[in-house]
Design an enzyme around this catalytic site. Structure first.
Site, short mmCIF file in Angstrom:
data_model
loop_
_atom_site.label_atom_id
_atom_site.label_comp_id
_atom_site.label_asym_id
_atom_site.label_seq_id
_atom_site.Cartn_x
_atom_site.Cartn_y
_atom_site.Cartn_z
CG HIS A 1 -19.59 67.19 -33.57
ND1 HIS A 1 -18.69 67.56 -34.50
CD2 HIS A 1 -18.85 66.76 -32.28
CE1 HIS A 1 -17.36 67.26 -33.82
NE2 HIS A 1 -17.57 66.73 -32.80
CD GLU A 2 -19.73 65.52 -28.92
OE1 GLU A 2 -19.10 64.36 -28.76
OE2 GLU A 2 -19.03 66.72 -29.03
CG HIS B 1 -17.18 62.10 -32.16
ND1 HIS B 1 -16.16 61.81 -32.90
CD2 HIS B 1 -17.05 63.23 -31.81
CE1 HIS B 1 -15.41 63.13 -33.16
NE2 HIS B 1 -16.15 63.93 -32.22
CD GLU C 1 -13.21 66.54 -32.99
OE1 GLU C 1 -14.32 67.02 -33.07
OE2 GLU C 1 -13.07 65.61 -32.22
#
Length: 311
Positions: free
Chosen positions: A130-131, A134, A200
């Site tokens: 997930h990071e 980003h 998100e």
């Protein structure tokens, strides 16, 4: 984020600096604030990642000091087609993670020891994917810049309240007090505008694709969301604007939350898994990670990536 929206964001932040400068020193104070804001914007562009990591007392780790964690991030970065980011650990029980850096070539990812000790290897992979999502989506520059500058605005507002409180100027006291009350929430609103809730969802989708296991990320979100609300996070308490950096929100006002409801994110991930044909995990299975053929030892209740090596 489009260049136009970024320019509008920084213009709004600069206007807030100037308003506070005017409160403290009239037109001369506004000019000084404008110059300070310009310098800070430039400084933050190059140093926001260092500021955020220092604010969290993060320590950089490598294959020698945290081989499993760093190796996992390396595998994920390769799957994502990204350069290897710098990897940091934060010695805090609060379970969370974030990414920072002005571009993929200068990115860093960080996780707390609380997160690593709470999750399985597959779940940690989902969180770090997930990071990296980003990073891949180029969210990190604006996230770190906004967190840093919004925090500075709040501190300047508090300084203005203290300064005017000792000046004996009743009108100034009232104006400074009003600004001090409304600037911090307004800065949080700017954060919400800059880092919309769709960011998100986008990082969740990218992370699920990178790790190949949306269910693992959904399971991680379910585990850490409640704990992130319960266990204090000193950084977010001192600087609420930092809360938008994390994978799940900390205990901040729902009115200014930059994250969608965790339940909605989990539902979206399960829908994504159904489209990908990813089977759901059954119970506390020790099956191999999607990134490794070796299962985490079933005798360990804590994560296979626990940096403290607790049994």
């Amino acid at each position: 984020m489009s260049g136009f929206k970024t320019v509008m964001l920084m213009s709004a932040l600069t206007a807030l600096f100037m308003a506070l400068g005017y409160t403290l020193g009239g037109s001369g104070g506004a000019v000084i604030a404008l110059l300070a804001a310009a310098g800070m914007n430039l400084f933050t562009f190059w140093n926001a990642d260092r500021i955020v990591l220092s604010m969290h007392h993060a320590r950089e780790v490598d294959e020698a000091s945290a081989p499993e964690f760093v190796g996992l991030v390396r595998e994920l970065a390769q799957r994502a087609g990204l350069p290897m980011p710098r990897v940091y650990l934060i010695d805090e029980p609060h379970p969370n993670a974030f990414a920072t850096g002005r571009n993929p070539d200068n990115a860093a990812v960080a996780a707390t020891t609380g997160l690593l000790s709470m999750l399985t290897r597959e779940e940690v992979a989902g969180v770090m994917a997930h990071e990296l999502g980003h990073v891949k989506n180029r969210d990190t520059l604006i996230m770190t810049m906004v967190a840093t500058i919004a925090g500075a605005i709040s501190m300047l507002a508090n300084f203005g309240l203290f300064f005017r409180g000792n000046s004996g100027n009743g009108h100034g006291n009232m104006l400074a007090g009003l600004l001090a009350v409304i600037v911090a929430p307004f800065a949080a609103m700017i954060v919400q505008m800059a880092i919309s809730r769709t960011r998100e969802y986008g990082a969740d989708a990218a992370g699920a694709q990178i790790s190949g296991n949306p269910h693992a990320l959904a399971s991680a979100l379910a585990k850490i969301s409640g704990q992130a609300q319960r266990i204090p996070n000193p950084v977010a308490q001192r600087n609420p604007a930092a809360a938008q950096l994390y994978i799940v929100p900390t205990h901040v006002s729902e009115l200014f939350s930059t994250h969608p409801a965790t339940e909605k994110r989990i539902a979206a991930l399960h829908d994504m898994a159904a489209h990908m044909g990813t089977p759901a995990a059954s119970g506390r299975s020790s099956r191999a990670s999607a990134l490794s053929p070796v299962a985490a030892p079933s005798r360990r209740r804590s994560s296979a990536l626990d940096p403290l090596r607790r049994d």
